[in-house]
Motif scaffolding. Structure first.
Motif: not given
Ligand code: ZN
Ligand code: GUN
Length: 429
Positions: A69, A71, A224, A263, A316
């Protein structure tokens, strides 16, 4: 050209307890970037002996890290200090992501992003893009030219954000399907349906996300879930009839073995039971959770035997504060210690390679196997003076890996190979 890599080889098998370790190992990579042979260097078949050799001595040659995960359009905005998740998103993240409407900017950043992954030993990832189709196009194009196994998708978000990063349900669905048709299965690429989270997607958008997940063969889904208390309260207001946050996604058919929820910190017993039953994966992102003050994700609680939930590991970035999966393993260890669970280094290294690859259905990466792509990282257990002196005290493989994950970062990455090509080599002074 066929090439031999020598070093201390380490790989994990399909069964969780299986560790393959050769103090003096060799890996033969063929013209197509796949592994032709692996084993003790002393048994290297005659026919491969004339091939050129990259000899890494006592360094560890292992499968490259798989970041479950991350971005892409946050690749420049690490260390943006928000008060909490929602403040961080609106103050820093959405404005930065709005720049990725520009295909030229996105293409330049895609090179930087993939170079950074390689410099940190990450050979595969499941990544978010921005809402803009051009952003996903740029990342897919950059990844295919490196023959990288990458899972990504255009983010869908149609409310509670600045207009520059919003789409609408119809546009989001159409562009997602177009991107899937162009890129899914090209080289080693996979498409992921990507509704950002329940705060920024209307019911109509979550519905089309579920439809895409059902109708596009082999597609994955990423979003998420249950990250911060403020976010959870807002989801309760936005979806008053849902039983809980997980139920918001469940109602639209978004749970399942192809679904990844970043998460999962504050999940109830009932939510864990549904995630378990559906075969969904929760992705633990410890540096991000600590940075944004989101809370302590309890890995042992999620995996309780009566309703075990699959757990992946990830940076993340840019909520996460490092691209390094090594540092992420170290942070996982510390967070889990605070929750009363003490993971071993071998367990965490397996999760960051074979474990994440298996969950992402990346069937030819995550281990050193004949016929699989040579996605490899070379780790130097003596990369820094502090690591080198600690290494003198190490008495087992577990101990060497433990020191690497607590003290290591990109400085410990000596080289990275993706599909047999060396994409990074550390320059030492
Ligand atoms: Zn994220
Ligand atoms: N929830 C929705 N979007 C995001 C994001 O970009 N980062 C994190 N950490 N959580 C999110």
């Amino acid at each position: 050209m066929t090439r031999v890599i020598r070093g201390q080889t380490l790989s994990f098998g399909v069964s969780p307890g299986e560790v393959r370790h050769e103090a003096k190992g060799a890996i033969v990579i063929g013209d197509d970037g796949c592994i032709l042979w692996a084993g003790p260097a002393s048994l290297l078949p005659q026919g491969f002996r004339p091939a050129p050799v990259d000899d890494y001595g006592d360094c560890i040659v292992m499968p490259g890290f798989v970041d479950a995960h991350i971005h892409f359009p946050q690749c420049r905005m690490l260390a943006a200090p928000g008060k909490d998740l929602l403040d961080w998103l609106s103050r820093f993240t959405f404005p930065e992501e709005s720049r990725y409407a520009d295909g030229g900017y996105a293409a330049a950043m895609a090179q930087l992003f993939l170079d950074r992954l390689a410099a940190h030993g990450t050979t595969s990832a499941m990544a978010f893009c921005s809402v803009h189709k051009a952003c996903a196009e740029a990342l897919f194009a950059a990844a295919v030219s490196r023959n990288m196994a990458l899972v990504t998708g255009k983010t869908m978000m149609d409310r509670n954000a600045i207009p520059a990063v919003q789409d609408d349900p119809e546009t989001g669905a159409r562009e997602s399907a177009e991107l899937y048709r162009t890129w899914h299965g090209k080289g080693r690429l996979r498409y992921a349906v990507t509704p950002r989270f329940a705060v920024t997607s209307s019911e109509a958008q979550l519905r089309v996300s579920g439809e895409l997940l059902q109708s596009l063969d082999g597609v994955l889904m990423q979003t998420h879930l249950s990250e911060s208390p403020g976010e959870i309260a807002l989801v309760r207001e936005l979806f008053p009839s849902a039983r809980d946050y997980t139920d918001v996604y469940d109602r639209f058919g978004l749970l399942g073995p192809h679904s990844f929820f970043a998460h999962g910190i504050h999940l109830s017993e009932a939510e864990c039971a549904r995630l378990s039953e559906s075969g969904s994966t929760v992705v633990h992102c410890p540096t991000s959770n600590n940075f944004l003050g989101s809370g302590l994700m309890r890995m042992a609680y999620l995996r309780e035997a009566r309703r075990p939930v699959h757990v992946g590991l990830a940076t993340d970035v840019g909520g996460g504060t490092t691209y390094s999966m090594l540092a992420t393993l170290g942070e996982t260890y510390k967070v889990q210690m605070l929750t009363g669970y003490k993971p071993s280094a071998l367990e965490l290294f397996r999760m960051a390679t074979m474990g994440n690859a298996e969950r992402l259905r990346l069937s030819d990466t995550g281990a050193i196997e004949v016929g699989w792509h040579a996605d490899l990282v070379v780790l130097d257990p003596c990369a820094t003076p502090v690591l080198a002196s600690r290494h003198e005290l190490s008495s087992s493989l577990e101990d060497v890996l433990f020191a690497l994950m607590i003290l290591g970062d990109d400085r410990a990455v000596r080289a990275t190979y993706v599909a047999g090509r060396k994409l990074h080599e550390r320059v030492t002074q």
